[in-house]
Structures are given as structure tokens and as C-alpha cells.
Design a protein around this motif. Structure first.
Motif, PDB file in Angstrom:
ATOM      1  N   THR A 188      -8.446   0.922  -6.508  1.00 29.74           N
ATOM      2  CA  THR A 188      -7.303   0.491  -5.682  1.00 29.74           C
ATOM      3  C   THR A 188      -7.656  -0.606  -4.398  1.00 29.74           C
ATOM      4  O   THR A 188      -8.998  -0.496  -4.064  1.00 29.74           O
ATOM      5  CB  THR A 188      -6.620   1.915  -4.921  1.00 29.74           C
ATOM      6  OG1 THR A 188      -5.549   1.980  -4.404  1.00 29.74           O
ATOM      7  CG2 THR A 188      -7.993   2.439  -4.164  1.00 29.74           C
ATOM      8  N   HIS A 189      -6.746  -1.054  -3.895  1.00 27.47           N
ATOM      9  CA  HIS A 189      -6.979  -1.740  -2.574  1.00 27.47           C
ATOM     10  C   HIS A 189      -6.682  -1.030  -1.534  1.00 27.47           C
ATOM     11  O   HIS A 189      -5.470  -0.548  -1.449  1.00 27.47           O
ATOM     12  CB  HIS A 189      -6.161  -2.874  -2.688  1.00 27.47           C
ATOM     13  CG  HIS A 189      -6.602  -4.049  -3.919  1.00 27.47           C
ATOM     14  ND1 HIS A 189      -7.636  -4.725  -3.829  1.00 27.47           N
ATOM     15  CD2 HIS A 189      -5.843  -4.059  -5.079  1.00 27.47           C
ATOM     16  CE1 HIS A 189      -7.636  -5.358  -5.033  1.00 27.47           C
ATOM     17  NE2 HIS A 189      -6.427  -5.081  -5.869  1.00 27.47           N
ATOM     18  N   THR A 191     -12.066  -2.859  -1.488  1.00 28.14           N
ATOM     19  CA  THR A 191     -11.467  -2.669  -2.916  1.00 28.14           C
ATOM     20  C   THR A 191     -12.580  -1.486  -3.252  1.00 28.14           C
ATOM     21  O   THR A 191     -13.583  -1.727  -3.106  1.00 28.14           O
ATOM     22  CB  THR A 191     -11.900  -4.002  -3.546  1.00 28.14           C
ATOM     23  OG1 THR A 191     -10.969  -4.776  -3.266  1.00 28.14           O
ATOM     24  CG2 THR A 191     -11.504  -3.627  -5.038  1.00 28.14           C
ATOM     25  N   TYR A 207       0.890  -1.008   0.078  1.00 29.56           N
ATOM     26  CA  TYR A 207       0.000  -0.041  -0.071  1.00 29.56           C
ATOM     27  C   TYR A 207       1.006   1.292  -0.004  1.00 29.56           C
ATOM     28  O   TYR A 207       1.147   1.834   1.007  1.00 29.56           O
ATOM     29  CB  TYR A 207      -0.787   0.193   1.222  1.00 29.56           C
ATOM     30  CG  TYR A 207      -1.735  -1.276   1.272  1.00 29.56           C
ATOM     31  CD1 TYR A 207      -2.908  -1.569   0.409  1.00 29.56           C
ATOM     32  CD2 TYR A 207      -1.366  -2.234   2.324  1.00 29.56           C
ATOM     33  CE1 TYR A 207      -3.608  -2.582   0.710  1.00 29.56           C
ATOM     34  CE2 TYR A 207      -2.231  -3.451   2.186  1.00 29.56           C
ATOM     35  CZ  TYR A 207      -3.344  -3.340   1.575  1.00 29.56           C
ATOM     36  OH  TYR A 207      -4.180  -4.608   1.588  1.00 29.56           O
ATOM     37  N   GLU A 253       0.577   4.087  -1.748  1.00 31.75           N
ATOM     38  CA  GLU A 253      -0.183   5.410  -1.941  1.00 31.75           C
ATOM     39  C   GLU A 253      -0.724   6.009  -0.813  1.00 31.75           C
ATOM     40  O   GLU A 253      -1.550   5.104  -0.168  1.00 31.75           O
ATOM     41  CB  GLU A 253      -1.089   5.481  -3.112  1.00 31.75           C
ATOM     42  CG  GLU A 253      -0.552   5.025  -4.602  1.00 31.75           C
ATOM     43  CD  GLU A 253       0.460   5.968  -5.194  1.00 31.75           C
ATOM     44  OE1 GLU A 253       0.382   7.165  -4.695  1.00 31.75           O
ATOM     45  OE2 GLU A 253       1.623   5.579  -5.664  1.00 31.75           O
ATOM     46  N   ASP A 308     -11.329   2.642 -12.755  1.00 30.28           N
ATOM     47  CA  ASP A 308     -10.250   2.853 -11.907  1.00 30.28           C
ATOM     48  C   ASP A 308     -10.264   2.323 -10.675  1.00 30.28           C
ATOM     49  O   ASP A 308     -11.453   2.150 -10.109  1.00 30.28           O
ATOM     50  CB  ASP A 308      -9.849   4.211 -11.933  1.00 30.28           C
ATOM     51  CG  ASP A 308      -9.181   4.956 -13.232  1.00 30.28           C
ATOM     52  OD1 ASP A 308      -8.844   4.000 -13.910  1.00 30.28           O
ATOM     53  OD2 ASP A 308      -9.161   6.299 -13.296  1.00 30.28           O
ATOM     54  N   GLY A 313      -3.299   3.099   0.010  1.00 32.20           N
ATOM     55  CA  GLY A 313      -3.836   2.271  -1.224  1.00 32.20           C
ATOM     56  C   GLY A 313      -2.769   1.768  -2.093  1.00 32.20           C
ATOM     57  O   GLY A 313      -1.512   2.314  -2.130  1.00 32.20           O
ATOM     58  N   SER A 314      -3.194   1.005  -2.901  1.00 33.84           N
ATOM     59  CA  SER A 314      -2.185  -0.059  -3.836  1.00 33.84           C
ATOM     60  C   SER A 314      -1.895   0.881  -4.800  1.00 33.84           C
ATOM     61  O   SER A 314      -0.902   0.509  -5.556  1.00 33.84           O
ATOM     62  CB  SER A 314      -2.800  -1.407  -4.083  1.00 33.84           C
ATOM     63  OG  SER A 314      -4.013  -1.246  -4.570  1.00 33.84           O
ATOM     64  N   HIS A 315      -3.017   1.510  -5.209  1.00 39.03           N
ATOM     65  CA  HIS A 315      -2.803   2.446  -6.642  1.00 39.03           C
ATOM     66  C   HIS A 315      -3.248   4.019  -6.182  1.00 39.03           C
ATOM     67  O   HIS A 315      -4.097   4.186  -5.353  1.00 39.03           O
ATOM     68  CB  HIS A 315      -3.844   1.940  -7.721  1.00 39.03           C
ATOM     69  CG  HIS A 315      -3.332   0.534  -8.049  1.00 39.03           C
ATOM     70  ND1 HIS A 315      -3.668  -0.722  -7.460  1.00 39.03           N
ATOM     71  CD2 HIS A 315      -2.821   0.201  -9.279  1.00 39.03           C
ATOM     72  CE1 HIS A 315      -3.130  -1.798  -8.103  1.00 39.03           C
ATOM     73  NE2 HIS A 315      -2.568  -1.331  -9.174  1.00 39.03           N
ATOM     74  N   GLU A 316      -2.823   4.968  -7.066  1.00 39.59           N
ATOM     75  CA  GLU A 316      -3.061   6.222  -6.785  1.00 39.59           C
ATOM     76  C   GLU A 316      -4.566   6.649  -7.182  1.00 39.59           C
ATOM     77  O   GLU A 316      -5.066   5.924  -8.175  1.00 39.59           O
ATOM     78  CB  GLU A 316      -2.110   7.165  -7.664  1.00 39.59           C
ATOM     79  CG  GLU A 316      -2.420   8.537  -7.412  1.00 39.59           C
ATOM     80  CD  GLU A 316      -1.462   9.366  -8.418  1.00 39.59           C
ATOM     81  OE1 GLU A 316      -1.648  10.624  -8.329  1.00 39.59           O
ATOM     82  OE2 GLU A 316      -0.827   9.042  -9.129  1.00 39.59           O
ATOM     83  N   VAL A 317      -5.271   7.429  -6.412  1.00 42.77           N
ATOM     84  CA  VAL A 317      -6.877   7.657  -6.881  1.00 42.77           C
ATOM     85  C   VAL A 317      -6.649   9.212  -7.275  1.00 42.77           C
ATOM     86  O   VAL A 317      -5.861  10.018  -6.695  1.00 42.77           O
ATOM     87  CB  VAL A 317      -7.638   7.442  -5.736  1.00 42.77           C
ATOM     88  CG1 VAL A 317      -7.553   5.815  -5.310  1.00 42.77           C
ATOM     89  CG2 VAL A 317      -7.337   8.257  -4.570  1.00 42.77           C
TER      90      VAL A 317
END
Length: 379
Positions: free
Chosen positions: A322-323, A345, A252, A254, A320, A308-312
């Protein structure tokens, strides 16, 4: 006597739904003179009897029907007579069916559960026992009971920490249990003027005990397979399970603001699920089914951090996601607060963030150490 309707002029018979409605004929029957490219609109004159204008359909008598039925019954009877001796011979000569074997997995699970239950029972009884409980301990193990204390201990929260098969039919079970005992390093307080010992302050300490248990399967004629369970020795104090040498990194990377659109959706979802604040379905992605806890165990939820695992973004594209590892402060019904964590999620749809699931575990960073992130290689 059976009969067959013969089609006129060799044309294919119409389906029931395509037949015209009956006119002057019998109910449910169609007139062949309803008009068409090959049929006159009005029937020809007929001197025979029957319905006015509608001649009866042509019928051919099928005189072979009874004969075929008689032959069929004769053939079936002959087959039955021939099959009788063959079936009797197969019954007498066929081998005895092999016994159905119990799957190894289910057998191991049953034996492991039986061993664990006996180990927990023995450990709890042994810790609580006093000098008057010799026979009680002897009923749970074949080992000599030996010495028991004058007063038993106070325990709570026993559970199986580890179970493994040591030898054939012998299982080694480690039981963890909280024991009320004096704090480490404390000394008994001196006796008072009357010679009475003052009470010692106790603390809960997690202790572990190992028990070898014999589990054997016994087949009885009437009751089927059964298990015979015996503890082969008294509990032995052992060290608890070792902690991991190094905790893994979580995936995580982000940071997401709790006040962002994604953060507000996560906060609203958790408030609805565990605090009964609002309707939970408004925060769910289509096709997602998550129920609120009823009755609600908490009165309020405040999200204090999100990774987060990905940027939001505030303007996400559909799909789009993220986890998100969410840290939240929960207010109990009595007003006290505690901290908990959830993994959600989050998926974007129509410019907003929705919850697509509650994940059962955190995500571990599996990137090998020393690997360079392609996105930072040029920095």
C-alpha cells in the motif's frame, strides 16, 4: 629465423592445460612419449644426440618470413607517401567547421537563472533602500530611480515565484518577499507627551513584485559566450499567485491503525530516520536504500494517523502493499512539537510490513467524478 612446430600424425595440438607434465625434457615441454592409445609408453631407441629418450620436436624452417616482412614495410611506406598529398589537399579544401550550437534548453535555463537573479537583487535592494541609495538602484536598472523613502523596509525570505519569457531576450520575473509592515487595518498610535511617535507593531506580510529583465548573449573571442543582464524597469507590486479553485482528492481511501503491524513498522522507520531511534535497515525491504538524517533533527516521533491506497491485513501475503500517507507529531530537540506528513510505500514479506520507499509526492485520485466503484456496484 622463425620456426613452426609441426603436429605429429595430424592430431590436434593439446591445450596447455591438457599437456602432461614434462619428464626428462626441458622445463615446460611435454614428452610425446607419455603413453596413450597411439603412442608407445617408452620411446624407441635413437642413435642421435639430444635428451635421453625424448627426441626433439620436428621443426620446419620458415625461410619466407624476412621476405614477407620486407614486402609489408614496403607496402606501408608506399601508402604513407600516397596519403601525404591527399591529406594535404583535404586540409586545404575542406570547408570550415560549423560552429557548435548551444542547446536551446540549456540556453533558456541559463538566461532564466540570470534574469531571476537580477530581479531578486533589484527587488531586495529597492525595498531596503532609503533616499541615499539612488546610485545603488541606478546600477541595477536603466529605469529612472525617482523617489526613494527616508527609511527602507525590513524584509526576509525572498524567492522567485514565477519566471516566463515575455519577448525575445526579455524575461518577466515575479519575486515574492516577506515585508515587515503594520498589520492590515491598524492605525498609527498617537504621539506621547514629548511628541515622539510610539513604535508600531509590525507583522510579516508576503508581497510580490514583477520585474522585466533583458538577457542577451554576447560572444567574446577569448572568454566565450557570456550574458548581459539589465532590469528594464523598477519593481511593480502585483498580486500573488492565485490559489487552486478546488483541491483535488487524494488517493488514500483506506484507514490504517497506527497500532497495527503496518503502522508500527512505519512508526519505527520514521523514528529511526529522523529521530535516530534504532537501526533504520531493520525496517527496509530488500534492495531499498534509505539513510537516516544525521544528526537527528528530532528527539521523538508519534504517528497520529495513516491513510492507505490499499487495505492492509495482519496476515498479509508476500507482495501485498500500500501507499501510505502518514501524519506524525515530531518532537523537536527543544521539546516543542510540530506535525509533518510522509508518504511511504509499504510491502509485505514473510508476514511483516517493510518500507520499500519514501515517495516524493502524494497520489491524486484520478477517478472521474460519477464513476461507480465496481466493488460497490451491487450495494
Amino acid at each position: 629465423m622463425s620456426s613452426l612446430l609441426v603436429r605429429r600424425r595430424g592430431k590436434k595440438a593439446a591445450k596447455p592445460a591438457e599437456l602432461p607434465a614434462p619428464t626428462d625434457g626441458a622445463p615446460g615441454s611435454a614428452s610425446p612419449w607419455a603413453g596413450g592409445p597411439e603412442r608407445p609408453a617408452t620411446p624407441p631407441a635413437s642413435g642421435g644426440g639430444g635428451n635421453d629418450g625424448d627426441p626433439p620436436p620436428q621443426v620446419v624452417e620458415w625461410s619466407n618470413g624476412p621476405a614477407l616482412v620486407t614486402k609489408a614495410w614496403g607496402a606501408l611506406l608506399a601508402l604513407a607517401l600516397l596519403a601525404g598529398p591527399a591529406a594535404l589537399a583535404w586540409t586545404l579544401l575542406r570547408p570550415e567547421p560549423a560552429p557548435v550550437a548551444v542547446a536551446a534548453g540549456s540556453a533558456s535555463t541559463a538566461e532564466s537563472a540570470a534574469a531571476s537573479e537580477r530581479a531578486v537583487e533589484l527587488v531586495e535592494t529597492w525595498l531596503r533602500a532609503d533616499s541615499n541609495d539612488q546610485q545603488l538602484i541606478a546600477s541595477l536598472t536603466n529605469a529612472p530611480v525617482g523617489t526613494l523613502p527616508q527609511e527602507g523596509l525590513t524584509i526576509r525570505d525572498s524567492s522567485v515565484a514565477q519566471v516566463e519569457q515575455a519577448e525575445n531576450d526579455v524575461w518577466s520575473v515575479t519575486v515574492g518577499v516577506d515585508v515587515a509592515e503594520p498589520a492590515p487595518g491598524s492605525t498609527p498610535p498617537p504621539a506621547d507627551a514629548k511628541g515622539e511617535q510610539a513604535e508600531v507593531a509590525l507583522v510579516w506580510v508576503r508581497r510580490y513584485f514583477q520585474v522585466p529583465v533583458l538577457v542577451q548573449r554576447t560572444d567574446t573571442k577569448y572568454s566565450g559566450p557570456d550574458l548581459a543582464v539589465t532590469a528594464l524597469a523598477l519593481p511593480s507590486p502585483v498580486p500573488g499567485p492565485a490559489a487552486a479553485a478546488e483541491a483535488p482528492d487524494l488517493d488514500y481511501s483506506e484507514t490504517i491503525s497506527p497500532t497495527s503491524a503496518a503502522g508500527q513498522s512505519a512508526t519505527g522507520f520514521l523514528a529511526a530516520m529522523i529521530a535516530g531511534d534504532g537501526e533504520i535497515t531493520r525496517y527496509l525491504a530488500p534492495g531499498t536504500s534509505i539513510s537516516a538524517i544525521t544528526p537527528a533533527p528530532y528527539s521523538a516521533v508519534a504517528v497520529t494517523g495513516i491513510k492507505g491506497s490499499h487495505e492492509v491485513t495482519e496476515d498479509p501475503a508476500d507482495g501485498d502493499g500500500t501507499h501510505a500517507l502518514i501524519t506524525a507529531e515530531l518532537t523537536r530537540l527543544d521539546g516543542n512539537k510540530t506535525t509533518a506528513q510522509y508518504v511511504l510505500t509499504l510491502v509485505a514479506r514473510d508476514g511483516r510490513w517493510e518500507v520499500a520507499g519514501v515517495e516524493p509526492a502524494v497520489r491524486i485520485d484520478t477517478t472521474p467524478s460519477g464513476t461507480i466503484d465496481p466493488g460497490t456496484a451491487g450495494e
